[in-house]
Scaffold this motif. Structure first.
Motif, PDB file in Angstrom:
ATOM      1  N   ILE A  13       0.806  -1.212   0.000  1.00 51.77           N
ATOM      2  CA  ILE A  13       0.000   0.000   0.000  1.00 51.77           C
ATOM      3  C   ILE A  13       0.844   1.269   0.000  1.00 51.77           C
ATOM      4  O   ILE A  13       0.455   2.288  -0.572  1.00 51.77           O
ATOM      5  N   ARG A  16       1.465   3.082  -3.287  1.00 54.64           N
ATOM      6  CA  ARG A  16       0.234   3.663  -3.844  1.00 54.64           C
ATOM      7  C   ARG A  16      -0.057   5.004  -3.185  1.00 54.64           C
ATOM      8  O   ARG A  16      -0.439   5.974  -3.856  1.00 54.64           O
ATOM      9  N   GLU A 248     -13.110  -5.112  -4.825  1.00 50.13           N
ATOM     10  CA  GLU A 248     -12.041  -4.782  -5.760  1.00 50.13           C
ATOM     11  C   GLU A 248     -12.418  -5.095  -7.209  1.00 50.13           C
ATOM     12  O   GLU A 248     -12.238  -4.270  -8.105  1.00 50.13           O
ATOM     13  N   ASN A 254      -8.528  -1.442  -7.118  1.00 47.74           N
ATOM     14  CA  ASN A 254      -7.143  -1.881  -6.939  1.00 47.74           C
ATOM     15  C   ASN A 254      -6.579  -2.303  -8.293  1.00 47.74           C
ATOM     16  O   ASN A 254      -7.040  -3.289  -8.877  1.00 47.74           O
TER      17      ASN A 254
END
Length: 368
Positions: A13, A16, A248, A254
């Protein structure tokens, strides 16, 4: 001046979040912190400074105004406390902690007079997803009438690589792994966001599919839910089945998980005046029928998504507003802890086979 932000954690994560920081004109990526040797290369790829620890960061020339914590669950509280003690605002990835006790201790510190000027936002970023915002708007405008019930799904298949290397903590419930605290916590937060606090849960665990004896993390369960508002719900969560019924794949949020075009729903919301499936946002009602009856034809409305902005980008923009005092946290530390409390209740119900009551005032001891 742009807000100087450090990313704590270079796992799945962290990068991102870093890209959102780089792309936002109101923020500057000042550093990446990670104890692993791979963090050096990640920092280089992102064009930022590298530090092996928070203490090294705080004693460096690159002290941040704010930080985004993206580390394993069991480290969330000590790292956030260290940052707050260093006069740094924090956006903390969900869940707020791996235990309720340490979560309470963090809220106690964050609300104490010496740190009250600092902001703590829990990163339940799905509140900023356009499908979620559209659903929230539909619920608030009353077009479904009084909400009666909700049915939800989060089902997909995690490969062995997800649990390997630096991710081996995900194999252990004791270290914060398992589908309940890692994944279901997102949906619990959205259930709270939509319908208010959950007051009772019952859960039946699925049959384990990962037979490796070192893997003791929960893989899924079937739940029943009762909300303080009177809404009831059911939910199936599982990370060991090939399935398209998950947030997702339904939203494409994602980039690592392929979106299912014309895809599968993951929430169905039932009201006295209509029902709604999410994320396709199809509303069913008897609006155009003379009689509200099962023998009358249903009216089908397709509700459009107003925009498709990236949730991480919207969450970061909100964090900037929170730090500058222009907004209150969309998901406060208290709300983050409330979701964790429900997840713990789910795990307890799985162990005992009994329903677990949840006091809606359980957070009364924590100041907002």
């Amino acid at each position: 001046m742009p807000i100087k932000i450090a990313i704590i954690g270079a796992g799945l994560i962290g990068p991102r979040h870093a890209k959102s920081v780089i792309n936002n004109p109101d923020t500057e990526l000042i550093a990446l912190v990670d104890p692993m040797p791979t963090g050096i290369q990640t920092a280089s790829d992102l064009g930022t400074n590298y530090y092996p620890s928070v203490s090294a960061l705080l004693s460096s020339p690159h002290r941040p105004d704010a930080a985004i914590v993206c580390t394993p669950n069991q480290t969330h509280v000590p790292i956030t406390k260290e940052l707050l003690s260093g006069n740094v605002h924090v956006l903390l990835e969900k869940p707020i902690s791996n235990t309720i006790e340490t979560g309470h201790s963090l809220l106690s510190l964050a609300s104490s007079p010496e740190y009250a000027h600092l902001k703590l936002l829990v990163g339940h970023h799905r509140r900023f997803n356009p499908y979620v915002r559209a659903t929230k708007s539909i619920l608030e405008n009353g077009s479904l009438g009084r909400t009666i019930a909700v049915n939800g799904l989060w089902t997909l298949y995690k490969p062995d690589s997800y649990f390997a290397g630096n991710g081996d903590w995900r194999t252990s419930s004791a270290r914060g792994g398992g589908v309940i605290p890692i994944n279901l916590v997102h949906d619990i937060d959205l259930m709270h966001h939509f319908f208010g606090p959950i007051t009772r849960v019952h859960a039946e665990g699925i049959l384990p599919q990962r037979e490796n004896p070192t893997h003791d993390a929960d893989e899924g369960a079937a739940l029943t839910l009762r909300f303080a508002s009177g809404v009831v719900g059911s939910f199936v969560v599982c990370d060991a089945t090939p399935s398209s019924h998950n947030f997702e794949m339904g939203t494409g949020e994602n980039p690592m998980i392929p979106k299912v075009e014309n895809g599968s729903d993951f929430y169905r919301i039932f009201g006295s005046a209509g029902s709604l499936s999410v994320p396709d946002l199809t509303r069913w009602s008897y609006d155009n029928s003379g009689e509200k009856s099962w023998s009358s034809p249903l009216t089908v409305d397709q509700i459009e998504i107003p925009d498709n902005a990236a949730p991480f980008d919207l969450q970061l923009a909100h964090f900037v507003d929170v730090v500058r005092g222009d907004a209150v946290p969309s998901c406060s530390g208290e709300e983050g802890l409330r979701a964790l409390i429900v997840c713990e209740a789910v795990q307890r119900a799985m162990r005992t086979g009994q329903p677990v009551e949840i006091d809606v005032d359980l957070l009364a001891g924590s100041k907002k």
